[in-house]
Scaffold this active site. Structure first.
Site, PDB file in Angstrom:
ATOM      1  N   SER A 207       0.785  -1.236   0.000  1.00 45.96           N
ATOM      2  CA  SER A 207       0.000   0.000   0.000  1.00 45.96           C
ATOM      3  C   SER A 207       0.814   1.282   0.000  1.00 45.96           C
ATOM      4  CB  SER A 207      -0.954   0.016   1.210  1.00 45.96           C
ATOM      5  OG  SER A 207      -2.058  -0.826   0.981  1.00 45.96           O
TER       6      SER A 207
ATOM      7  N   LYS B 243       0.098   3.871  -2.666  1.00 43.36           N
ATOM      8  CA  LYS B 243      -0.876   4.958  -2.579  1.00 43.36           C
ATOM      9  C   LYS B 243      -0.230   6.334  -2.436  1.00 43.36           C
ATOM     10  CE  LYS B 243      -4.222   1.698  -0.751  1.00 43.36           C
ATOM     11  NZ  LYS B 243      -4.647   0.997   0.457  1.00 43.36           N
TER      12      LYS B 243
ATOM     13  N   SER C 147      -5.825   3.580   4.946  1.00 44.72           N
ATOM     14  CA  SER C 147      -5.332   2.845   3.778  1.00 44.72           C
ATOM     15  C   SER C 147      -6.464   2.205   2.982  1.00 44.72           C
ATOM     16  CB  SER C 147      -4.322   1.762   4.201  1.00 44.72           C
ATOM     17  OG  SER C 147      -3.570   1.314   3.094  1.00 44.72           O
TER      18      SER C 147
END
Length: 354
Positions: free
Chosen positions: A131, A134, A191
């Site tokens: 993640s 991102k 997230s």
């Protein structure tokens, strides 16, 4: 920060929490309690083959001369390699003693340039980044500040996607309308893969969801190329890899440094918790509460946040920043275990001491 046990198992469930409620009827719903996006992406690495090309035919005298010279030439090359390896090893050994090999730390100085402080043994090896992807998703959005107030309606498709991939979620409710800036909070703090998909689907170009997402991911790769992140490639908007989503610790530290130059990004990632409200599909008001997955914000003096990541293939990842004595350090850790926050603390302590 105290020491942490480092189990081998990586769970898809964690401790992040998000709550939503309608006015007149408090309906707490958990979100962010799901794990970071699982990213079964393939590791990408480069092989460096040190092979000699074929030699042209020689006369006997020439061949004899070549045989006399080759050992010394070979020895010289080996000596250079050994010396280079020794320098690299000394640099690694002189740095912070941490568990992760895929690690890198830089001094962001005044933001206009950076100074490399230390790199782990595998700081330049491309691996799955989960993640932390991102960060680039947000950077592409923030290239268009006029988008921040744009309103986006949550589709059931976004919730279905999270369920399908077992990803992390901000628990966005179908039919709610949020601004792009609110969705950035939903993506970077708990997230949320659902928030990341909403951004890519609405800010990419095309006539279908797949086309719009593909266009958005293309913008992410174009930005990586422009920033000189040569060990980085994206195949998705959230870190759920399709086998071609990877980066290096060095690249991610540089990406984090660039992202922190964006005031909106810096303001978002430093929040331990964020509360907001949005119009619901039934005309009432929905309240959202998102908890940051970055534990450094609570445990490290001067922590500025950035982004966590984890998954079965990726292990535990963290891009982090902190400020002390007018210095800002930015670092990245990939393929670590659950002790990533301990490792980040050691890196920062070492960095501020140098």
């Amino acid at each position: 920060m105290g020491s942490h046990a480092r189990p081998n198992r990586i769970h898809r469930t964690g401790v992040r929490i998000a709550m939503v409620a309608l006015v007149g009827a408090a309906l707490p719903l958990t979100a962010g309690g799901l794990a970071e996006a699982a990213t079964p992406g393939a590791t990408h690495s480069a092989d460096e083959n040190d092979q000699q090309g074929g030699a042209a035919p020689t006369t006997a005298g020439q061949e004899q001369g070549t045989q006399r010279q080759f050992p010394s030439d070979q020895a010289a090359r080996h000596a250079v390699r050994d010396k280079t390896a020794d320098v690299q090893n000394e640099r690694v050994q002189a740095g912070p003693q941490i568990n992760a090999d895929h690690a890198f730390l830089l001094d962001a100085r005044d933001g206009s340039q950076e100074r490399e402080l230390w790199g782990g043994a595998k700081a330049d090896e491309s691996v799955s980044m989960a993640s932390t992807t991102k960060i680039m998703t947000a950077l592409v959005v923030l290239k268009h500040p006029e988008w921040l107030s744009r309103q986006i309606t949550v589709k059931q498709e976004y919730r279905d996607y999270v369920q399908k991939v077992g990803g992390s979620t901000a628990d966005l409710q179908t039919g709610d309308t949020l601004t792009v800036e609110q969705l950035l909070h939903a993506m970077l703090i708990p997230s949320g893969d659902d928030a990341a998909m909403a951004l890519a689907d609405n800010l990419g170009s095309g006539y279908t969801t797949d086309a719009r997402i593909a266009d958005f991911v293309g913008q992410m790769n174009a930005e990586a190329e422009q920033l000189g992140l040569t060990g980085t490639h994206f195949d998705g908007f959230d870190g759920i890899s399709h086998g071609n989503n990877y980066s290096t610790a060095r690249d991610l530290a540089k990406l984090g440094q660039r992202a922190m130059l964006q005031p909106v990004f810096a303001d978002i990632v430093k929040d331990k918790q964020f509360e907001t409200e949005a119009p619901a599909a039934n005309g009432r008001i929905r309240y959202y509460t998102w908890i940051n997955t970055n534990k450094l914000l609570s445990s490290y003096d001067g922590a500025l946040g950035i982004k966590t990541g984890s998954g079965p293939e990726s292990g535990y990842a963290l891009v982090f920043a902190a400020e002390r004595d007018n210095r800002t350090l930015v670092g990245a850790i990939l393929k670590d275990d659950e002790g990533r926050f301990d490792d980040a603390t050691k890196m920062l302590d070492w960095g501020f001491a140098h």
